[in-house]
Every structure is written in C-alpha cells, then in structure tokens.
Design an enzyme around this catalytic site. Structure first.
Site, mmCIF file in Angstrom:
data_model
loop_
_atom_site.group_PDB
_atom_site.id
_atom_site.type_symbol
_atom_site.label_atom_id
_atom_site.label_comp_id
_atom_site.label_asym_id
_atom_site.label_seq_id
_atom_site.Cartn_x
_atom_site.Cartn_y
_atom_site.Cartn_z
ATOM 1 N N HIS A 76 0.710 -1.232 -0.122
ATOM 2 C CA HIS A 76 0.031 0.113 -0.032
ATOM 3 C C HIS A 76 0.851 1.258 0.116
ATOM 4 O O HIS A 76 0.329 2.333 0.307
ATOM 5 C CB HIS A 76 -0.982 -0.017 1.156
ATOM 6 N N LYS A 98 15.821 21.822 -9.983
ATOM 7 C CA LYS A 98 15.511 20.472 -10.737
ATOM 8 C C LYS A 98 16.349 19.277 -10.951
ATOM 9 O O LYS A 98 17.124 19.840 -11.983
ATOM 10 C CB LYS A 98 14.092 20.735 -11.482
ATOM 11 N N SER A 158 14.978 21.764 -15.508
ATOM 12 C CA SER A 158 13.874 22.513 -15.662
ATOM 13 C C SER A 158 14.529 23.854 -16.250
ATOM 14 O O SER A 158 15.187 24.432 -15.819
ATOM 15 C CB SER A 158 13.054 22.633 -14.359
ATOM 16 N N GLU A 191 10.182 8.594 -16.593
ATOM 17 C CA GLU A 191 8.612 8.853 -16.793
ATOM 18 C C GLU A 191 8.097 8.550 -18.251
ATOM 19 O O GLU A 191 6.929 8.137 -18.673
ATOM 20 C CB GLU A 191 8.525 10.506 -16.804
#
Ligand code: ARG
Length: 455
Positions: free
Chosen positions: A153, A280, A274, A287
C-alpha cells in the site's frame, strides 16, 4: 501492376487511403528475402527458367543495394513495398521480372514478410530484456544486503534489501522473455505459397521455401495463412505486458528519485533540468518509459479492434496491422534500452534507504513472530500485543527497539529483554531466510541462479 481491366487511374483520395508504402517500406529486407526464396523455388521446380531466376535474383540484389544507399525511390502511386520492388525489378531487368509473381499473391507475400519482421522483433526484445536483466543483476550483486523499506500500500511494511527488489524485476522480465519466445515459436510457420487464399495450381514446394526462410514448416491452411494476424497480436500482447512491467519499475524510479524518498540518484547522463526551476533534477527517461506504455497497450487494442469480426480470408483492413506493430516495437525497444541504461547508471543511496527502512515500525511483525516463537502465543493474540506496543512506541515517539522493557511488560508481562535483538531492521531482514525471502543469504542464492542463467 493490376491495370489490365482498368481504364483510368485511381482518384487522388483513393490513392491516398490505399497507399501503405510510407509504413511498409520497413518490410523491404523481408520482402527481398521472401522473393529470393520464392524465385529459387520456382526455378528448382522448373516453373521459371534458370536464366530468368538468375536475372531476377541479380535484380533483387541491385534493389537491395539501392535501398541501402538511399537511392531507391519509393513511390506512393505504387501502393506498397511489394509493388514498389516489383516495379523497380521490371525497370532493371525487363519482362523476366513479371515471372516473379508466378504462384504468389501479395496476400501470402505480405503475411510472410510481416511474420519475418515480427519474428525478428521478438528476438530483439529478448536481447534487450537480457541486457536489462544483466543491469538489474549487477545492482543486486552490489546491493544484496543494502536495506530499504519494503512497501505494501506504499506504506512501510517490512524491511527488504535493494538486491531482493532488483531481482523481483529480473523474474518479471524473465517471464516477458518467455512470452516473446512462446510467440516466436508459435509464429514459426511459413504462409508463403498460400497464394491469394486458396493455394495454387503450380507445382510449388512450400517446404523448401519455409526452410529457406528459417521457418519450421509451411502453414497447413492457405486461408489461415493469408487471413491470420494473431502472431502479431501475440507479439503486441507480450509487448504490452512487458511495457506494463517496465512502467512499474519506471514508477518506482520516479518515486525513488524524488527528494521526498531520496533512495537513488542518477548521473547527469540520465537527468534533465527545468527551464524555470534551477534546482530540478528530473527523471524524464523513467517518466517516458512509463508513458510509452500507453502507446504500446494502445497498439494491442488497435490491432485487436482491426481483427475483430473480420471475415476470412484477406481484406485490406489487414494493412492496418503494420502501424500498430511498428509503433509498439519502436516504443518498446527504446524503453528497454533506456531502462537498461538507467539501471546501470542508477546509484542507490544506502543511507537514505536504511533510514527510511527504520521508519514506521517495520519490525512489528518480527515482534509478533517473537511472541509466537518464544512465548507460545497464538499469532492473532501476538498481533494484538505487538499492535499495542506500536501504539505505545508512537506515544513515546520511539522506534520499537527503543521502547523500554517495562513499557512492554505493562502490555505483556512475560516479555523479556531477549526481544530487542529481533527488532532491528538488520535482524528482521536476516531472519527472512525462507526460500525466496529477502535475507541476504537467500538473495545471494538467487543471484547465483541468475548469474548462471544470464551469462
Ligand atoms: N499492402 C497490403 C497489406 O499490407 C499488401 C496486400 C495487398 N493485397 C491485396 N489483395 N490488395 O496488406
């Protein structure tokens, strides 16, 4: 190529919807290979003369060179790769070219070319999966006893090792390889010689062509041979499942890279920045692997929808098979290579993992197991006692192994100081030595197994 009974050419829009050359030029190598096998058979069976066959083979060689050199002109008005090659052959060698299509149809031709292509795609997927497994195994070897939180979970559950976690993916990718291998075995039959749909009156030798193309045997039924694309669907199913597995690893990488986890770092080679936020370090490749799953799964749905309800034998709907497979194969191969690169580059942060592994009382099960083993409690009662100790630990803001013995004894008077050694994350991990468990000794056994398999 088929203009005998036609007076006028096709409407512009007819040509546009009919043409597939932009897509199926990727079958050029397979088309040449299948044509060679076909014409060699025609000559051996004396269906065409040796001289014509030789002229055709030389012409096919020239076309191969033209394509390799980028000199071949693919023409939309010639519809597809089969007619483009045949038309160029006629330009190169003259009327003998017209004998190549004896006892053959584009229907068995495209089914054969495409099978050859998909079979190669299965082999490529296998090779890329092997590389990825090797990268995961190398991480497992280095981190057989690097402790990290194991989640259920996405809540801290029980501590595990990073090596154990990597090997879970080695197992998943092994099953993916099995699916591609199964698909490849089932598609190992040659459609060539089925002709349009019913076979041919010429005395062809389908066994010979199948063998020349490296197929185990010719397909038994000519209708099935030209109509079926379940071989491609199986490839897409294997690709979809594989990409779903990849997306889970990708998602974990995204989580692990977030400073909120901080479990892994990448070098600059696998990190993007970024344009607005200078701090970043984004895991774009992970992704994109996660995102490409949509494309690959979509390709399966695309082809399944095309095939659904299609009457035998060939219909032009089937031309829509190739965009689905090419798109999925490109995305899958890129994803697998990128994932192997990431898994090699990835630097696990042992300290951050160890710290996270200790949070959230992940050894509460070990406490319950101790109550069962040492005090003879039924597991349900032990679970209840351990829960009460966890509650007390939270109130005192202490980890389980720092809760004073007296506190524990107010909950269960028979508890002794013997309990403390089992409450550390190291002890917890080491204790899980059951077959397939996370104890480093078990993980090393699994590593030894995989090292044998993957070399
Ligand atoms: N380009 C076609 C395809 O991909 C080749 C087969 C065409 N056959 C036909 N009967 N028109 O399916």
């Amino acid at each position: 190529m088929w203009g005998g009974r036609f007076g006028e050419g096709p409407a512009k829009i007819m040509e546009e919807i009919n043409a597939s050359i932009e897509i199926d030029k990727r079958l050029a190598a397979q088309d040449l290979r299948a044509s060679r096998a076909h014409v060699e058979m025609l000559a051996a069976q004396k269906i065409v003369s040796q001289a014509d066959a030789e002229a055709i083979l030389r012409g096919l060689d020239d076309i191969e060179t033209e394509i390799a050199d980028g000199r071949f002109e693919f023409r939309r008005e010639l519809e597809d790769i089969h007619l483009n090659i045949e038309s160029r052959l006629a330009e190169l060698i003259g009327p003998a070219a017209g004998r190549l299509h004896t006892a053959r149809s584009r229907n068995d031709q495209v089914a054969t070319d495409f099978r050859l292509w998909v079979r190669e795609a299965c082999a490529r997927a296998d090779a890329l999966l092997l590389e990825l497994q090797r990268a995961l195994l190398a991480q497992a070897e280095t981190h057989a006893d690097t402790i990290m939180p194991g989640f259920t979970h996405l809540q801290p559950a029980q501590p595990v090792t990073f090596g154990h976690h990597c090997l879970a993916y080695v197992e998943m990718f092994a099953r993916d390889r099995g699916r591609f291998a199964d698909a490849a075995t089932r598609m190992d039959e040659s459609p060539l010689g089925a002709a349009a749909l019913a076979g041919t009156p010429f005395p062809i030798d389908r066994e010979r062509m199948a063998k020349a193309l490296g197929f185990a045997r010719p397909m038994r039924n000519s209708l099935d041979a030209v109509a079926s694309r379940d071989f491609a669907l199986e490839y897409l199913a294997a690709a979809a499942i594989c990409s779903i597995n990849l997306s889970r690893l990708a998602e974990e990488i995204v989580l692990w890279c977030s400073p909120a986890f901080g479990f892994v770092k990448f070098s600059d080679a696998f990190t993007t920045g970024s344009s607005i936020m200078p701090q970043k370090r984004n895991p774009d490749a992970a992704e994109l692997v996660r995102g490409k799953t949509g494309r690959i799964l979509g390709s399966f749905v695309m082809l399944a929808s095309v095939l659904k309800g299609l009457a035998l034998a060939y219909a032009k709907d089937l031309q829509e098979d190739k965009p689905a497979v090419f798109e999925a194969a490109d995305a899958l191969e890129l994803s697998l290579a990128a994932m192997a690169g990431m898994m090699t580059d990835l630097q696990p942060q042992a300290e951050a993992m160890r710290k996270a592994a200790a949070a959230g009382h992940p050894t509460a099960t070990d406490l319950a197991d101790w109550l069962v083993a040492k005090l003879g409690k039924p597991f349900r009662e032990a679970h209840h006692i351990a829960g009460a100790v966890v509650k007390r630990a939270d109130e005192l803001n202490l980890p389980l192994d720092k809760v004073p013995l007296q506190e524990m004894q107010t909950i269960e008077p028979k508890m002794t100081a013997d309990v403390f050694p089992v409450l550390s994350v190291e002890a917890s991990v080491n204790s899980r030595a059951s077959y397939g468990g996370t104890a480093p000794a078990q993980v090393r056994r699994q590593i030894a197994f995989w090292r044998e398999q993957l070399t």
